[in-house]
Write a protein that holds these residues in place. Structure first.
Motif, PDB file in Angstrom:
ATOM      1  N   GLY A 163       0.824  -1.204   0.000  1.00  0.00           N
ATOM      2  CA  GLY A 163       0.000   0.000   0.000  1.00  0.00           C
ATOM      3  C   GLY A 163       0.853   1.247   0.000  1.00  0.00           C
ATOM      4  N   VAL A 164       0.200   2.402  -0.209  1.00  0.00           N
ATOM      5  CA  VAL A 164       0.899   3.689  -0.243  1.00  0.00           C
ATOM      6  C   VAL A 164       0.118   4.725   0.555  1.00  0.00           C
ATOM      7  N   MET A 165       0.863   5.636   1.149  1.00  0.00           N
ATOM      8  CA  MET A 165       0.306   6.779   1.857  1.00  0.00           C
ATOM      9  C   MET A 165       1.184   7.985   1.556  1.00  0.00           C
ATOM     10  N   GLY A 166       0.649   9.170   1.834  1.00  0.00           N
ATOM     11  CA  GLY A 166       1.465  10.358   1.656  1.00  0.00           C
ATOM     12  C   GLY A 166       0.732  11.589   2.123  1.00  0.00           C
ATOM     13  N   HIS A 167       1.515  12.615   2.492  1.00  0.00           N
ATOM     14  CA  HIS A 167       0.947  13.876   2.956  1.00  0.00           C
ATOM     15  C   HIS A 167       1.073  14.954   1.887  1.00  0.00           C
ATOM     16  N   SER A 168       0.025  15.748   1.726  1.00  0.00           N
ATOM     17  CA  SER A 168       0.030  16.907   0.835  1.00  0.00           C
ATOM     18  C   SER A 168       0.378  16.480  -0.598  1.00  0.00           C
ATOM     19  N   MET A 169       1.481  16.971  -1.169  1.00  0.00           N
ATOM     20  CA  MET A 169       1.858  16.496  -2.498  1.00  0.00           C
ATOM     21  C   MET A 169       2.186  15.010  -2.486  1.00  0.00           C
ATOM     22  N   GLU A 180      -1.058   4.244 -11.327  1.00  0.00           N
ATOM     23  CA  GLU A 180      -0.026   3.593 -12.141  1.00  0.00           C
ATOM     24  C   GLU A 180       0.087   2.103 -11.852  1.00  0.00           C
ATOM     25  N   ARG A 181      -0.196   1.729 -10.597  1.00  0.00           N
ATOM     26  CA  ARG A 181      -0.048   0.320 -10.218  1.00  0.00           C
ATOM     27  C   ARG A 181      -1.322  -0.164  -9.520  1.00  0.00           C
ATOM     28  N   PRO A 182      -2.316  -0.568 -10.299  1.00  0.00           N
ATOM     29  CA  PRO A 182      -3.605  -0.967  -9.719  1.00  0.00           C
ATOM     30  C   PRO A 182      -3.551  -2.211  -8.841  1.00  0.00           C
ATOM     31  N   SER A 183      -2.430  -2.918  -8.848  1.00  0.00           N
ATOM     32  CA  SER A 183      -2.302  -4.091  -7.983  1.00  0.00           C
ATOM     33  C   SER A 183      -2.116  -3.720  -6.519  1.00  0.00           C
ATOM     34  N   LEU A 184      -1.860  -2.440  -6.235  1.00  0.00           N
ATOM     35  CA  LEU A 184      -1.744  -2.012  -4.837  1.00  0.00           C
ATOM     36  C   LEU A 184      -3.041  -2.313  -4.101  1.00  0.00           C
ATOM     37  N   GLN A 185      -2.905  -2.684  -2.834  1.00  0.00           N
ATOM     38  CA  GLN A 185      -4.055  -3.121  -2.051  1.00  0.00           C
ATOM     39  C   GLN A 185      -4.733  -1.998  -1.265  1.00  0.00           C
ATOM     40  N   ALA A 186      -4.028  -0.886  -1.036  1.00  0.00           N
ATOM     41  CA  ALA A 186      -4.612   0.210  -0.257  1.00  0.00           C
ATOM     42  C   ALA A 186      -3.870   1.506  -0.552  1.00  0.00           C
ATOM     43  N   ALA A 187      -4.612   2.615  -0.528  1.00  0.00           N
ATOM     44  CA  ALA A 187      -4.035   3.945  -0.716  1.00  0.00           C
ATOM     45  C   ALA A 187      -4.703   4.906   0.265  1.00  0.00           C
ATOM     46  N   ILE A 188      -3.877   5.751   0.924  1.00  0.00           N
ATOM     47  CA  ILE A 188      -4.414   6.725   1.870  1.00  0.00           C
ATOM     48  C   ILE A 188      -3.712   8.066   1.670  1.00  0.00           C
ATOM     49  N   PRO A 189      -4.311   8.991   0.888  1.00  0.00           N
ATOM     50  CA  PRO A 189      -3.777  10.345   0.799  1.00  0.00           C
ATOM     51  C   PRO A 189      -4.192  11.159   2.022  1.00  0.00           C
ATOM     52  N   LEU A 190      -3.219  11.817   2.647  1.00  0.00           N
ATOM     53  CA  LEU A 190      -3.453  12.625   3.851  1.00  0.00           C
ATOM     54  C   LEU A 190      -3.393  14.100   3.488  1.00  0.00           C
ATOM     55  N   THR A 191      -4.508  14.813   3.618  1.00  0.00           N
ATOM     56  CA  THR A 191      -4.647  16.205   3.164  1.00  0.00           C
ATOM     57  C   THR A 191      -3.929  16.387   1.837  1.00  0.00           C
ATOM     58  N   GLY A 192      -4.302  15.538   0.880  1.00  0.00           N
ATOM     59  CA  GLY A 192      -3.619  15.471  -0.405  1.00  0.00           C
ATOM     60  C   GLY A 192      -3.807  16.699  -1.279  1.00  0.00           C
ATOM     61  N   THR A 206      -9.336   3.006  -1.496  1.00  0.00           N
ATOM     62  CA  THR A 206      -8.742   4.298  -1.163  1.00  0.00           C
ATOM     63  C   THR A 206      -9.505   4.995  -0.052  1.00  0.00           C
ATOM     64  N   MET A 207      -8.786   5.423   0.974  1.00  0.00           N
ATOM     65  CA  MET A 207      -9.347   6.259   2.033  1.00  0.00           C
ATOM     66  C   MET A 207      -8.746   7.651   1.896  1.00  0.00           C
TER      67      MET A 207
END
Length: 299
Positions: A163-169, A180-192, A206-207
């Motif tokens: 999975g991937v997470m990230g803040h802002s940008m 780009e990689r739909p095989s990822l199991q989870a994504a969480i953008p934080l105040t993206g 995606t949360m």
């Protein structure tokens, strides 16, 4: 036919084995049996409680290792946090990107907090503090590739559960990585933050986490459009933090942690024990301005 004592014993053994096999089959097929609730092979750790997902540390002791930017390509190095024990086998993994002009230190609190719940977590630096979301998405994927293929802890990771997470940008980069990689199991953008507001192509659960007082990436122009553009069929959620701002994800935050843990557990580990914290949808509270999502989850 006359049966000798030996043949009678053999026959009873065969009948007993057949009965045991039939009982096992029934236990598998009949609803409500213990066998029907066979353990999910990806479950890690004890059954969760509100207290356990709100705790500053989970059940696993955590170790960490620093990764120099000189030892990697495609991103700026970082720190890997991982459960110290190997007794439970492999774990899912998450890469986390900081935001514009920020360094790994700004999201470092998430490393041990998530790892102690049973994940390998890579908080990264980017090639440049000015990198845009597209580049940050590529760097998150490069970090996952390093983690699973070259890192010293690669043997502890299940490379199919990422999975991937990230803040802002970095949050905008989280969406880019999932695209780009739909095989990822989870994504969480934080105040993206991202100039691209629509993400109908995403296939990764995606949360989206926004903040009601965000004046840098306001929810009305970023987090809400991100969430609303996700496919209706996708497992998705929108958490708007109450009394929060753009930089709230840069400090230890129980609400961010508890719902991130629940989302990652539910979709990276397919651990339905965490569904209870996501469905029914959490209600507004002192820390939640709004929560939207689709329940029950299908993945």
């Amino acid at each position: 036919m006359h049966l000798t004592p030996t043949s009678r014993t053999h026959r009873r053994s065969l009948l007993g084995a057949a009965a045991a096999a039939a009982a096992a089959l029934c236990a598998t097929l009949l609803p409500g049996t213990q066998a029907q609730a066979a353990d999910n092979p990806y479950e890690r750790g004890p059954a969760p409680t509100v207290a356990s997902i709100e705790a500053s540390r989970g059940p696993y002791s955590v170790s960490d290792t620093s990764v120099s930017s000189l030892a990697v390509t495609g991103f700026g190095g970082g720190t890997i946090y991982y459960p110290t024990s190997t007794a439970d086998g492999t774990f899912g993994a998450v890469a986390i990107s900081p935001g514009f002009t920020a360094y790994e230190s700004s999201i470092a609190w998430l490393g041990p907090r998530l790892a102690s719940q049973g994940f390998v977590v890579f908080t990264i630096d980017t090639n440049s503090i000015y990198d845009q979301p597209g580049s940050r998405g590529d760097q998150l994927l490069a970090a996952l590739d390093y983690l699973t293929q070259r890192s010293s802890v690669r043997g502890r990771i299940d490379s199919t559960r990422l999975g991937v997470m990230g803040h802002s940008m970095g949050g905008g980069g989280t969406l880019e990585a999932a695209k780009e990689r739909p095989s990822l199991q989870a994504a969480i953008p934080l105040t993206g933050w991202n100039t691209d507001k629509t993400w109908p192509e995403l296939r990764t659960p995606t949360m989206v986490i926004g903040a009601d007082g965000d004046t840098v990436a306001s929810v009305s122009s970023h987090s809400e459009p991100f969430y609303q553009s996700l496919p209706a069929s996708l497992d998705k959620a929108y958490l708007e933090l109450n009394n929060a701002n753009h930089f709230t994800p840069n400090s230890s935050n129980t609400t961010i942690a508890k719902y991130s843990i629940s989302w990652l557990k539910r979709f990276i580990d397919n651990d339905t024990r965490y569904e209870q914290f996501l469905c029914p949808l959490p209600r507004p509270s002192l820390t939640i301005e709004e929560y939207r999502g689709n329940c029950p989850h299908t993945s």
